[in-house]
Write a protein that holds these residues in place. Structure first.
Motif, PDB file in Angstrom:
ATOM      1  N   GLU A  52       0.847  -1.194   0.000  1.00 16.84           N
ATOM      2  CA  GLU A  52       0.000   0.000   0.000  1.00 16.84           C
ATOM      3  C   GLU A  52       0.886   1.250   0.000  1.00 16.84           C
ATOM      4  O   GLU A  52       1.728   1.425   0.881  1.00 16.84           O
ATOM      5  N   ALA A  53       0.698   2.094  -1.011  1.00 13.84           N
ATOM      6  CA  ALA A  53       1.572   3.256  -1.176  1.00 13.84           C
ATOM      7  C   ALA A  53       0.804   4.567  -1.209  1.00 13.84           C
ATOM      8  O   ALA A  53       1.291   5.567  -1.733  1.00 13.84           O
ATOM      9  N   THR A  54      -0.389   4.588  -0.639  1.00  8.82           N
ATOM     10  CA  THR A  54      -1.190   5.805  -0.616  1.00  8.82           C
ATOM     11  C   THR A  54      -1.000   6.527   0.710  1.00  8.82           C
ATOM     12  O   THR A  54      -1.464   6.047   1.750  1.00  8.82           O
ATOM     13  N   PRO A  55      -0.290   7.661   0.704  1.00  7.68           N
ATOM     14  CA  PRO A  55      -0.101   8.400   1.954  1.00  7.68           C
ATOM     15  C   PRO A  55      -1.446   8.747   2.588  1.00  7.68           C
ATOM     16  O   PRO A  55      -2.394   9.136   1.902  1.00  7.68           O
ATOM     17  N   GLY A  56      -1.530   8.584   3.895  1.00  6.63           N
ATOM     18  CA  GLY A  56      -2.770   8.860   4.604  1.00  6.63           C
ATOM     19  C   GLY A  56      -3.648   7.647   4.786  1.00  6.63           C
ATOM     20  O   GLY A  56      -4.553   7.652   5.631  1.00  6.63           O
TER      21      GLY A  56
ATOM     22  N   GLU B 157       2.130  -0.984   4.324  1.00  6.09           N
ATOM     23  CA  GLU B 157       1.946  -2.376   4.711  1.00  6.09           C
ATOM     24  C   GLU B 157       1.921  -3.293   3.485  1.00  6.09           C
ATOM     25  O   GLU B 157       1.526  -2.889   2.395  1.00  6.09           O
ATOM     26  N   LEU B 158       2.337  -4.531   3.694  1.00 10.72           N
ATOM     27  CA  LEU B 158       2.293  -5.548   2.655  1.00 10.72           C
ATOM     28  C   LEU B 158       0.845  -5.986   2.444  1.00 10.72           C
ATOM     29  O   LEU B 158       0.183  -6.431   3.379  1.00 10.72           O
ATOM     30  N   ILE B 159       0.342  -5.832   1.220  1.00 10.44           N
ATOM     31  CA  ILE B 159      -1.043  -6.188   0.902  1.00 10.44           C
ATOM     32  C   ILE B 159      -1.161  -7.642   0.466  1.00 10.44           C
ATOM     33  O   ILE B 159      -2.044  -8.369   0.896  1.00 10.44           O
ATOM     34  N   SER B 160      -0.251  -8.068  -0.423  1.00 10.94           N
ATOM     35  CA  SER B 160      -0.323  -9.443  -0.924  1.00 10.94           C
ATOM     36  C   SER B 160       1.012  -9.838  -1.526  1.00 10.94           C
ATOM     37  O   SER B 160       1.877  -8.989  -1.788  1.00 10.94           O
ATOM     38  N   THR B 161       1.178 -11.128  -1.759  1.00 13.15           N
ATOM     39  CA  THR B 161       2.329 -11.631  -2.490  1.00 13.15           C
ATOM     40  C   THR B 161       1.829 -12.566  -3.588  1.00 13.15           C
ATOM     41  O   THR B 161       0.879 -13.325  -3.384  1.00 13.15           O
TER      42      THR B 161
ATOM     43  N   ILE C   3      11.517  -0.955   1.556  1.00 14.38           N
ATOM     44  CA  ILE C   3      11.062   0.029   0.585  1.00 14.38           C
ATOM     45  C   ILE C   3      10.884   1.348   1.320  1.00 14.38           C
ATOM     46  O   ILE C   3      10.228   1.393   2.363  1.00 14.38           O
ATOM     47  N   ARG C   4      11.479   2.408   0.791  1.00 12.75           N
ATOM     48  CA  ARG C   4      11.380   3.724   1.431  1.00 12.75           C
ATOM     49  C   ARG C   4      10.512   4.645   0.586  1.00 12.75           C
ATOM     50  O   ARG C   4      10.663   4.709  -0.625  1.00 12.75           O
ATOM     51  N   PHE C   5       9.622   5.367   1.244  1.00 14.74           N
ATOM     52  CA  PHE C   5       8.745   6.303   0.581  1.00 14.74           C
ATOM     53  C   PHE C   5       9.121   7.740   0.952  1.00 14.74           C
ATOM     54  O   PHE C   5       9.434   8.023   2.099  1.00 14.74           O
ATOM     55  N   PHE C   6       9.090   8.598  -0.053  1.00 17.03           N
ATOM     56  CA  PHE C   6       9.391  10.016   0.132  1.00 17.03           C
ATOM     57  C   PHE C   6       8.264  10.841  -0.465  1.00 17.03           C
ATOM     58  O   PHE C   6       7.684  10.468  -1.494  1.00 17.03           O
ATOM     59  N   SER C   7       7.968  11.977   0.152  1.00 22.67           N
ATOM     60  CA  SER C   7       7.019  12.920  -0.454  1.00 22.67           C
ATOM     61  C   SER C   7       7.805  13.919  -1.271  1.00 22.67           C
ATOM     62  O   SER C   7       8.912  14.306  -0.906  1.00 22.67           O
ATOM     63  N   LEU C   8       7.247  14.321  -2.377  1.00 21.88           N
ATOM     64  CA  LEU C   8       7.949  15.230  -3.298  1.00 21.88           C
ATOM     65  C   LEU C   8       7.278  16.599  -3.225  1.00 21.88           C
ATOM     66  O   LEU C   8       6.082  16.709  -3.463  1.00 21.88           O
TER      67      LEU C   8
END
Length: 359
Positions: free
Chosen positions: A24-28, A34-38, A354-359
Motif C-alpha cells: 500500500e503506497a497511498t499516503p494517509g 503495509e504488505l497487501i499481498s504476495t 522500501i522507502r517512501f518520500f514525499s515530493l
C-alpha cells in the motif's frame, strides 16, 4: 501460460520462492506501507530485478536477472495481469532464445514493452534488445550488427523518444563475469543510439573515463536529448539526433569521482529528474529544464536501517519510481543474492526495505 509450461520437468518451487509483493503506497491510508499481498512466480533463484508498467496500466513486466544460471532454465521475463492490482496474477513467462539477464523495461505507447536482455545465454556478450508485443504473447530479440561492437553489447539502461524516433541504451557488464567466480568483471562504457521504429543501431559511442554505465533517460521536453551517467558520479547529455555525447559533464555528485550506480526517474516530462546514488545513499532532485545548465533542487539522505544478522554491510538505494501524480517516491535497495553453491560470487546484501518520500 505460466512457467510450468516451459519445461516438461518443471515443478513449482517450494515457498518461499521468488515473488511479487504488493505494498500500500497511498499516503494517509491506514495501511500505508503495509504488505497487501504476495504473488509467487512459481520459481526460486530467478532473481527478479527491475519492472515496468504497460502504457494502459494493465500489465506489469518483471525480469529474471539470474535465470540463465539454472540449467532448466528459469523464465527470463514474467508478465503479470493487473485486473486486480491488489493481487497481480502471473499470465505469461518467457525464456530468451539467445538473450538472458533481463534488466530494464520501457512501455511502448501502443502496448507491449522494450526490454534489455543484458547477456547471451552464457551470461556474456553479446546481449539482446527484446520487444514484447501488445498482446503479451511473443518476445522478439534483436542482436547488434557486426559493425557496432557486438563483443561489448551488454545493454542495461534503456529509454526512447517516440517523437524523434530514437532509442538509447547503455551497456553495463557481462553479467556472468560479475556473479560467477573467475576473472575481474567485464564492465562496459558504451552508449548505443538506435532508430526506434526499426530498432536499427545507428551509433556506438565509448564514453571516455567511464565505469559501468547503468541508466539513461529521455528528456522529453527537448529535441532528442537524453541523460546518462558515467559510473563515477558525472552526468552527460546524449544527443540522439546528432549521434553524439557531450564532451563535458553537465552535473556531478561531488568534486571527485564517486564510483557507484545511478538510476533515474523523470518528472514533468524530463524537466526534473530524480537521481539515485548507490555510493552516497542519496536521492537527488535536479532541474533539467536547461539540460546544459542543471540546477540541484533537493537531496534526500537515505539512512540504512540495522542490518539483518549475517550481513556485514548494506547495499545502497537503486530502483526508484514515482506515482502518477508525481507526489510520492518509492526507492528500493540494490542487491544481488547468488546461490550458496557459487563460491566467491559477487553478493550485495540488502536491508529489504522500501522507502517512501514525499515530493
Amino acid at each position: 501460460a505460466g512457467p510450468e509450461d516451459l519445461d516438461p520437468d518443471f515443478t513449482p518451487a517450494p515457498a518461499p520462492g521468488d515473488l511479487l509483493a504488493t505494498i500500500e503506497a497511498t499516503p494517509g491510508s491506514k495501511s500505508f506501507g503495509e504488505l497487501i499481498s504476495t504473488s509467487p512466480t512459481g520459481t526460486k533463484g530467478s532473481e527478479p530485478h527491475h519492472m515496468g508498467l504497460s502504457a494502459d496500466g494493465q500489465t506489469l513486466a518483471t525480469g529474471g536477472l539470474h535465470s540463465f544460471l539454472d540449467p532448466r532454465p528459469l523464465p527470463d521475463i514474467y508478465l503479470w495481469d493487473l485486473a486486480d492490482p491488489l493481487l497481480p496474477a502471473l499470465k505469461k513467462a518467457f525464456v530468451g532464445k539467445e538473450g538472458a539477464g533481463t534488466d530494464a523495461f520501457v512501455p511502448l505507447p501502443g502496448g507491449g514493452f522494450l526490454t534489455t536482455l543484458m547477456t547471451n545465454r552464457a551470461g556474456l556478450a553479446s546481449g539482446r534488445l527484446g520487444r514484447i508485443d501488445a498482446a503479451g504473447t511473443t518476445l522478439e530479440e534483436f542482436a547488434p550488427p557486426d559493425d557496432q561492437s557486438p563483443e561489448g553489447y551488454n545493454p542495461h539502461g534503456i529509454a526512447f523518444s517516440a517523437k524523434y524516433d530514437r532509442l538509447v541504451t547503455v551497456d553495463f557488464v557481462a553479467l556472468a563475469s560479475l556473479v560467477l567466480p573467475g576473472d575481474a568483471p567485464q564492465f562496459r562504457q558504451t552508449v548505443r543510439i538506435h532508430k526506434l521504429s526499426t530498432l536499427e543501431m545507428l551509433q556506438t559511442i565509448e564514453l571516455p573515463a567511464a565505469f559501468a554505465l547503468m541508466d539513461v533517460t529521455s528528456l522529453a521536453h527537448t529535441k532528442g536529448l537524453f541523460l546518462t551517467s558515467n559510473g563515477f558520479g558525472k552526468f552527460f547529455i546524449v544527443d540522439a539526433l546528432a549521434l553524439s555525447v557531450s564532451e563535458k559533464a553537465v552535473y556531478q555528485l561531488a568534486p571527485g569521482n564517486v564510483p557507484g550506480h545511478c538510476l533515474f526517474q523523470t518528472l514533468q516530462g524530463g524537466k526534473k529528474v530524480l537521481i539515485v546514488s548507490y555510493a552516497l545513499n542519496q536521492l537527488r532532485l535536479v532541474d533539467m529544464t536547461k539540460p546544459y545548465s542543471v540546477k540541484q533542487l533537493q537531496v534526500y539522505d537515505i539512512k540504512v536501517r540495522d542490518i539483518d544478522k549475517g550481513y556485514t554491510s548494506a547495499a545502497g538505494p537503486h530502483f526508484v519510481t514515482v506515482d502518477k501524480d508525481e507526489r510520492t517516491i518509492a526507492v528500493s535497495n540494490y542487491f544481488v543474492q547468488n546461490p550458496a553453491t557459487i563460491v566467491n560470487a559477487a553478493n550485495y546484501p540488502a536491508d529489504k526495505t522500501i522507502r517512501f518520500f514525499s515530493l
